[in-house]
Design an enzyme around this catalytic site. Structure first.
Site, short mmCIF file in Angstrom:
data_model
loop_
_atom_site.label_atom_id
_atom_site.label_comp_id
_atom_site.label_asym_id
_atom_site.label_seq_id
_atom_site.Cartn_x
_atom_site.Cartn_y
_atom_site.Cartn_z
N CYS A 342 0.83 -1.20 0.00
CA CYS A 342 0.00 0.00 0.00
C CYS A 342 0.88 1.26 0.00
CB CYS A 342 -0.99 -0.03 1.17
SG CYS A 342 -2.41 1.08 0.92
N HIS A 426 -3.57 -5.38 1.04
CA HIS A 426 -3.33 -5.81 2.41
C HIS A 426 -3.83 -7.25 2.55
CE1 HIS A 426 -2.30 -1.85 3.97
NE2 HIS A 426 -3.36 -1.34 3.38
#
Length: 503
Positions: A342, A426
């Site tokens: 991310c 994630h």
């Protein structure tokens, strides 16, 4: 018919509210009760995406797993994601609605949300037999009581009995219990049914006289004394205590399957988000995970992870200030494994255009991945599925940055160049087959004779952990009395403990 309910409050932050809530949920569901978790307002950088694309705190997602139900936005209607010392992004019913300073939020916005959170709780109570609610901090924050929507505000508004949890391992638990009640108004005190001692070490018989005296002073019983157990933390709201990393660190570590261990260094960037991404690595026998903030700590690492962050540009500057950025660039050039997740993925790219998060405009990245990032006002909230390294992978995405990948090999909607990997996903390492394949590749690149265990199931480990929490409640709490509280509310006629709340 409205289902029963209970609010689990705490004498302090980190008293064990999340763990106790999850334990009560798991105990109830094993008794055949249809139960759901609830937290009106959560402040956390550790969040999750529900199937309908709503962002909620990971603690509530884990509590939903304890209940064996799918998490929804109703279970955490307000999520505050800190972006600095004095401001947070406000996420309402799973969607971001703006940034507010602490003064602006507590100065009026928070109180206006009380109706919304009560509506969400009422919907859950109309669907489930019981809803176990988690408070935040302490219910006796006298400076915040007027606008409170997560502790006594929700207890009073929904008629919930309150169980106050205290961490006896810190010391001072009797004073904390008494003081918590004594600082509440008469009306708030009428909701407080009693206490639960958490993290006790030793002979309970030595504690019992104090519990009797506490009941004499407050008129309220203690509903249980939970013993100290290593590695019981579920997904934390904040801090660096990740659950299964704690389990590995604090208990007997299983030996590696191969001849070598694998060392993983996680850059402890500011405003780190979803640090639970590394839990699945720490659950692997022979994988050693540590958080680092100095470049020399990368030297002996077999894999370096640049994790997610709520402040990508700020984290990038922090890496440069500490010399970690230079070490990461050198490491990538030497074909030594690096994984960016991310915000960490964005940092590894060529440049960032940020007029949303930091409002810094054009910022040069580390340039080790062919990626250009533009921050969009809308937040991406998805639950992607795909394939990598020949294995099925599931994950979730929470980001404003939109990545334009211009080269490299495809990798989970991101890319790979040599031994540097980047993705917005994630949770991908929780997919067991993919995690093993990835670690084999890391070991080969690092020259380590490490082999992932063939039978580690991350989902099964989490289930075992939740069952251990349920066992704690079942074995060490007065479950009959707890059920009476959930079903019937706080007993009537509880005494007032002076001085009460200040005028």
């Amino acid at each position: 018919m409205t289902g029963g309910g209970l609010l689990v409050a705490g004498t302090t932050s980190d008293a064990g509210k999340s763990v106790v809530t999850a334990g009560i949920c798991r105990w109830l569901v094993r008794q055949g009760v249809k139960v759901a978790p609830f937290k009106a307002q959560n402040m956390s950088l550790n969040s999750f995406v529900t199937k309908e694309g709503a962002e909620i705190g990971r603690a509530q997602a884990m509590q939903a797993q304890a209940c064996r139900v799918e998490p929804t936005a109703l279970m955490n209607p307000v999520l505050l994601k800190p972006g600095g010392e004095s401001s947070s992004q406000v996420v309402l019913l799973g969607k971001p609605v703006g940034e507010l300073s602490a003064r602006g939020y507590h100065g009026g916005r928070q109180q206006k949300l009380l109706g919304t959170v009560l509506d969400c709780l009422e919907q859950l109570r109309g669907t489930y037999d019981a809803v176990i609610c988690e408070g935040a901090g302490s219910p006796a924050e006298i400076n915040l009581r007027r606008t409170d929507i997560v502790n006594m505000g929700i207890a009073r508004g929904a008629g919930l009995p309150v169980l106050v949890v205290g961490d006896i391992d810190r010391g001072g638990v009797f004073a904390s219990f008494f003081g918590t009640v004594a600082l509440l108004s008469r009306e708030d005190q009428e909701c407080v049914a009693g206490f639960l001692v958490n993290k006790f070490r030793g002979d309970v018989s030595l504690l019992e006289p104090g519990l009797d005296m506490l009941k004499g002073l407050t008129g309220r019983p203690t509903y249980g004394v939970l013993p100290f157990r290593h590695g019981l933390g579920i997904d934390e709201e904040d801090g660096l205590r990740v659950s299964l990393r704690g389990t590995v660190r604090e208990s007997v570590v299983a030996p590696p399957v191969g001849e070598d261990v694998l060392r993983v260094a996680v850059c402890a960037v500011p405003l780190m988000s979803n640090f639970t991404d590394v839990d699945a690595l720490a659950a692997e026998p022979g994988v050693v995970v540590r958080f680092v903030d100095r470049p020399e700590e990368l030297a002996d690492a077999d894999l370096v992870i640049v994790p997610g962050t709520r402040g990508t540009v700020r984290a990038l500057e922090w890496l440069r200030e500490r010399g970690l950025a230079e070490a990461l660039v050198r490491r990538a050039a030497e074909q030594r494994p690096v994984l960016g997740i991310c915000g960490g993925f964005q940092i590894l790219g060529e440049h960032i255009e940020d007029d949303v998060e930091s409002r810094r405009g054009h910022v040069e990245g580390l340039g080790v991945l062919p990626v250009r990032v533009r921050f969009a006002p809308e937040k991406t909230l998805t639950r992607p599925e795909g394939e990598a390294l020949g294995e099925r992978v599931e994950g979730y995405e929470i980001h404003h940055g939109v990545a334009d990948v211009t080269g490299g090999d495809p990798f989970l909607d991101g890319c790979r160049v040599g031994q540097t990997w980047g993705t917005h996903w994630h949770g991908s390492l929780e997919s067991d087959g993919f995690r093993r394949a990835f670690l084999r590749g890391v070991a080969a690149a690092a020259g380590r004779r490490f082999e992932p265990a063939p039978d580690t199931s991350f989902a099964a480990l989490r289930e075992e952990q939740l069952d251990r929490l349920g066992d704690l409640i079942e074995q060490h709490a007065d479950t009959d009395a707890l059920w009476r509280l959930i079903e019937s509310g706080a007993p009537r006629g509880l005494p007032f403990i002076p001085p009460g709340a200040p005028a």
